[in-house]
Motif scaffolding. Structure first.
Motif, PDB file in Angstrom:
ATOM      1  N   MET A  53       0.837  -1.190   0.000  1.00  0.00           N
ATOM      2  CA  MET A  53       0.000   0.000   0.000  1.00  0.00           C
ATOM      3  C   MET A  53       0.878   1.248   0.000  1.00  0.00           C
ATOM      4  N   GLN A  54       0.350   2.297  -0.596  1.00  0.00           N
ATOM      5  CA  GLN A  54       1.042   3.579  -0.588  1.00  0.00           C
ATOM      6  C   GLN A  54       0.313   4.547   0.342  1.00  0.00           C
ATOM      7  N   ARG A  55       1.078   5.360   1.051  1.00  0.00           N
ATOM      8  CA  ARG A  55       0.468   6.380   1.885  1.00  0.00           C
ATOM      9  C   ARG A  55      -0.025   7.538   1.027  1.00  0.00           C
ATOM     10  N   VAL A  56      -1.152   8.105   1.455  1.00  0.00           N
ATOM     11  CA  VAL A  56      -1.781   9.207   0.729  1.00  0.00           C
ATOM     12  C   VAL A  56      -1.914  10.381   1.692  1.00  0.00           C
ATOM     13  N   TYR A  57      -1.555  11.580   1.222  1.00  0.00           N
ATOM     14  CA  TYR A  57      -1.495  12.744   2.113  1.00  0.00           C
ATOM     15  C   TYR A  57      -2.421  13.861   1.646  1.00  0.00           C
ATOM     16  N   SER A  58      -3.020  14.525   2.612  1.00  0.00           N
ATOM     17  CA  SER A  58      -3.907  15.652   2.314  1.00  0.00           C
ATOM     18  C   SER A  58      -3.187  16.991   2.411  1.00  0.00           C
ATOM     19  N   ASN A  59      -1.943  16.989   2.889  1.00  0.00           N
ATOM     20  CA  ASN A  59      -1.230  18.252   3.142  1.00  0.00           C
ATOM     21  C   ASN A  59       0.141  18.266   2.469  1.00  0.00           C
ATOM     22  N   PRO A  60       0.223  18.093   1.147  1.00  0.00           N
ATOM     23  CA  PRO A  60       1.526  17.976   0.473  1.00  0.00           C
ATOM     24  C   PRO A  60       2.404  19.211   0.622  1.00  0.00           C
ATOM     25  N   THR A  61       1.805  20.401   0.637  1.00  0.00           N
ATOM     26  CA  THR A  61       2.602  21.623   0.750  1.00  0.00           C
ATOM     27  C   THR A  61       3.303  21.690   2.106  1.00  0.00           C
ATOM     28  N   GLU A  62       2.597  21.316   3.156  1.00  0.00           N
ATOM     29  CA  GLU A  62       3.204  21.311   4.490  1.00  0.00           C
ATOM     30  C   GLU A  62       4.343  20.312   4.567  1.00  0.00           C
ATOM     31  N   ILE A  63       4.156  19.153   3.939  1.00  0.00           N
ATOM     32  CA  ILE A  63       5.196  18.112   3.982  1.00  0.00           C
ATOM     33  C   ILE A  63       6.449  18.593   3.261  1.00  0.00           C
ATOM     34  N   GLU A  64       6.265  19.216   2.091  1.00  0.00           N
ATOM     35  CA  GLU A  64       7.418  19.728   1.351  1.00  0.00           C
ATOM     36  C   GLU A  64       8.156  20.790   2.160  1.00  0.00           C
ATOM     37  N   ARG A  65       7.393  21.674   2.802  1.00  0.00           N
ATOM     38  CA  ARG A  65       8.004  22.724   3.611  1.00  0.00           C
ATOM     39  C   ARG A  65       8.805  22.128   4.769  1.00  0.00           C
ATOM     40  N   TYR A  66       8.234  21.116   5.413  1.00  0.00           N
ATOM     41  CA  TYR A  66       8.921  20.499   6.550  1.00  0.00           C
ATOM     42  C   TYR A  66      10.154  19.732   6.078  1.00  0.00           C
ATOM     43  N   ALA A  67      10.043  19.058   4.922  1.00  0.00           N
ATOM     44  CA  ALA A  67      11.186  18.297   4.406  1.00  0.00           C
ATOM     45  C   ALA A  67      12.363  19.219   4.095  1.00  0.00           C
ATOM     46  N   LYS A  68      12.074  20.384   3.507  1.00  0.00           N
ATOM     47  CA  LYS A  68      13.144  21.345   3.229  1.00  0.00           C
ATOM     48  C   LYS A  68      13.862  21.740   4.512  1.00  0.00           C
ATOM     49  N   LYS A  69      13.069  21.993   5.544  1.00  0.00           N
ATOM     50  CA  LYS A  69      13.646  22.415   6.815  1.00  0.00           C
ATOM     51  C   LYS A  69      14.399  21.281   7.495  1.00  0.00           C
ATOM     52  N   ALA A  70      13.792  20.100   7.516  1.00  0.00           N
ATOM     53  CA  ALA A  70      14.380  18.971   8.250  1.00  0.00           C
ATOM     54  C   ALA A  70      15.675  18.478   7.615  1.00  0.00           C
ATOM     55  N   PHE A  71      15.745  18.503   6.280  1.00  0.00           N
ATOM     56  CA  PHE A  71      16.888  17.918   5.588  1.00  0.00           C
ATOM     57  C   PHE A  71      17.809  18.962   4.956  1.00  0.00           C
ATOM     58  N   GLY A  72      17.576  20.227   5.260  1.00  0.00           N
ATOM     59  CA  GLY A  72      18.455  21.289   4.782  1.00  0.00           C
ATOM     60  C   GLY A  72      18.458  21.453   3.278  1.00  0.00           C
ATOM     61  N   ILE A  73      17.321  21.272   2.653  1.00  0.00           N
ATOM     62  CA  ILE A  73      17.231  21.332   1.191  1.00  0.00           C
ATOM     63  C   ILE A  73      16.961  22.771   0.758  1.00  0.00           C
ATOM     64  N   PRO A  74      17.809  23.350  -0.103  1.00  0.00           N
ATOM     65  CA  PRO A  74      17.562  24.721  -0.578  1.00  0.00           C
ATOM     66  C   PRO A  74      16.238  24.815  -1.330  1.00  0.00           C
ATOM     67  N   ASP A  75      15.643  25.986  -1.284  1.00  0.00           N
ATOM     68  CA  ASP A  75      14.329  26.168  -1.906  1.00  0.00           C
ATOM     69  C   ASP A  75      14.319  25.773  -3.375  1.00  0.00           C
TER      70      ASP A  75
END
Length: 530
Positions: free
Chosen positions: A1-23
């Motif tokens: 099964m694949q996970r499905v998310y209702s808040n993709p923008t929040e996840i992307e924002r958090y991933a950038k912060k958590a993993f130090g990914i430039p915008d």
């Protein structure tokens, strides 16, 4: 099964912060994924290797447009690229040298836009597009992303209608089809599966959904989603973290017979009640027999008209629930729940190895509510409800259940409509949670273009169903399949997942656009999914 998310923008924002990914890096990676995908499709076409594909990229002013401009830059030299700018990105506060140095949606898109202009990439105007739209091999929708709300402006609607009219091309949506008005052959979703893909209107627009990574492993990206979900749960928000899952073929647990010493009693006994439209019950019982039920009986109700049908000798007929029945199916072809039928089921059901499927006509019957409440009082009860959208609306009104738990219940369920359920996966989930709370232990199967299976804790989406199922009797086949699995001892959730996905895959194997798929043919091809 694949996970499905209702808040993709929040996840992307958090991933950038958590993993130090430039915008800018995620935009670059998104463009690279699309570039590679287009290249792979073109290489498989029967064409001369020296011929370059003609690609039109339609861009909006936000991040989605920025992805399109970055894609154009990466395709330059590999393809004959044209850009259509619906709306220029806002001014950027980046340095005059065009370097990346700021954050914000408009800034990233504006920098990509300026680079495309400096690289001499051609921008096409609407008049020229009308004249040449048929010449493109690929049309890429980078107009609006997941943040789009409301109605399309006339200019955007005109553009999308024009792009949809070109049939001899491959249409690709970047992240999500614009307003679900753009009709994509492929949707390349960035980072995650998105809940928005699984409304009924989205099914017509998305085409095949492909999840692309954004430069980090998918499990790492989704770990950011878990963190966002955990923070929401800690703040007592109603949405459960990462609680929606997409069912896949590998999740099916078919009732394959491996016990060499088995006998017919090993595989349970399904009893299907036959009411005033007994043909539906016959379809359901036949499906149960063909999906592994050891014994199958049609139980006559006073309104039954079984004598009008030529029945298979494999199906038994009884006036009462047979003593060793392990699952009953009530609803197919039954428009009235009589006191006698309700008492018979209540007297038979003790929760110990017993199960029930309720379908169709039951969801508009006031008498059904006390029966269901009684059956749910048994701690080991296995009960599956299978309403389609209109039946779900009726059931909610009967129960006084609304889409928003905070809304005062006046017994009408007035804010629940078929349109709301069809267009909003979130509404389906909220309703399902309310119903599962009202009737503990049930599994709710909401039948629609995408079927939602809810147990009160998680929601499972079956998206493999095809439009060839849009015919009377298809739901009766599903109720029989569910009954067969429950009769054989499956949990209510496992039965729902396996039956719904098997039902969907069988129809797809016959042909998603077929108009001649009948219940009889559907039952005959259930083994195609093996």
């Amino acid at each position: 099964m694949q996970r499905v998310y209702s808040n993709p923008t929040e996840i992307e924002r958090y991933a950038k912060k958590a993993f130090g990914i430039p915008d800018f890096l995620m935009m670059e990676n998104a463009a690279s994924c699309m570039c590679d995908f287009i290249s792979s499709l073109w290489q498989h076409k029967d064409t001369e290797s020296s011929q370059k594909p003609k690609v039109l990229i339609a861009c909006g002013k936000g991040n989605n447009g920025g992805d399109g401009y970055a894609l154009a830059r990466k395709l330059q030299g590999k393809a004959d690229v044209s850009l259509f700018c619906l709306e220029e990105p806002g001014t950027t506060s980046a340095g005059t040298d065009g370097t990346f140095g700021t954050t914000g949606t408009a800034t990233e898109a504006a920098v990509q836009f300026e680079m495309c202009k400096k690289l001499g990439l051609p921008f096409i105007q609407i008049k020229e597009l009308h004249q040449n739209v048929d010449s493109f091999n690929f049309i890429i929708d980078c107009l609006y992303g997941t943040g789009f709300r409301g109605e399309l402006k006339p200019q955007a609607a005109e553009l999308i209608n024009l792009l949809n009219a070109q049939t001899d091309c491959i249409r690709i949506a970047c992240d999500i089809p614009t307003a679900f008005a753009f009709k994509a052959d492929y949707t390349i979703s960035m980072g995650t599966q998105k809940l928005a893909f699984y409304s009924d209107e989205a099914k017509q627009a998305c085409g095949k959904i492909i999840v692309a990574d954004l430069g980090i492993a998918r499990e790492k990206f989704e770990s950011a989603g878990e963190q966002v979900g955990a923070e929401k749960e800690a703040s007592c928000e109603s949405t459960k973290p990462f609680s929606v899952l997409l069912v896949e073929k590998d999740d099916v647990k078919l009732p394959v017979r491996k016990n060499k010493a088995a006998h017919k009693g090993t595989y349970g006994h399904t009893a299907v009640f036959a009411g005033n439209k007994s043909g539906a019950a016959i379809i359901s019982a036949t499906a149960a027999m063909n999906f592994g039920s050891g014994l199958t009986t049609l139980v006559k109700q006073p309104s039954s008209n079984l004598e009008q049908f030529k029945l298979s000798p494999e199906l038994m007929i009884s006036d009462t629930i047979p003593r060793k029945t392990t699952c009953v199916v009530l609803g197919p072809g039954t428009e009235l729940l009589t006191k006698e039928t309700a008492c018979a089921i209540e007297g038979w059901f003790d929760g110990e190895g017993k199960a029930a499927v309720f379908d169709a006509g039951m969801f508009g019957q006031e008498e059904f509510i006390p029966l269901l409440t009684k059956l749910c009082s048994y701690p080991d009860a296995r009960i599956v409800l299978t309403p389609h959208l209109l039946e779900l609306v009726r059931f909610c009104k009967l129960c006084g259940i609304t889409a928003e738990p905070s809304v005062q219940r006046d017994g009408t369920g007035a804010n629940v409509t078929v349109q709301a359920l069809s267009s909003s996966p979130e509404t389906k989930i909220k309703l399902a949670e309310q119903i599962c709370k009202r009737f503990p232990g049930i599994v709710l199967v909401i039948k629609s273009a995408n079927t939602f299976i809810c147990d009160g804790e998680k929601t499972y989406i079956v998206a493999d169903g095809a439009q060839s199922l849009a015919k009377g009797g298809s739901g009766d086949v599903l109720s029989g399949m569910l009954g067969a699995l429950l009769a054989q001892g499956y949990s209510a959730l496992d039965a729902a997942i396996t039956a719904c996905e098997s039902h969907a895959l069988a129809a797809t194997s016959y042909g998603p656009e077929a108009f001649d798929l009948t219940p009889e043919k559907l039952i005959a091809i259930l083994n195609r999914i093996i």
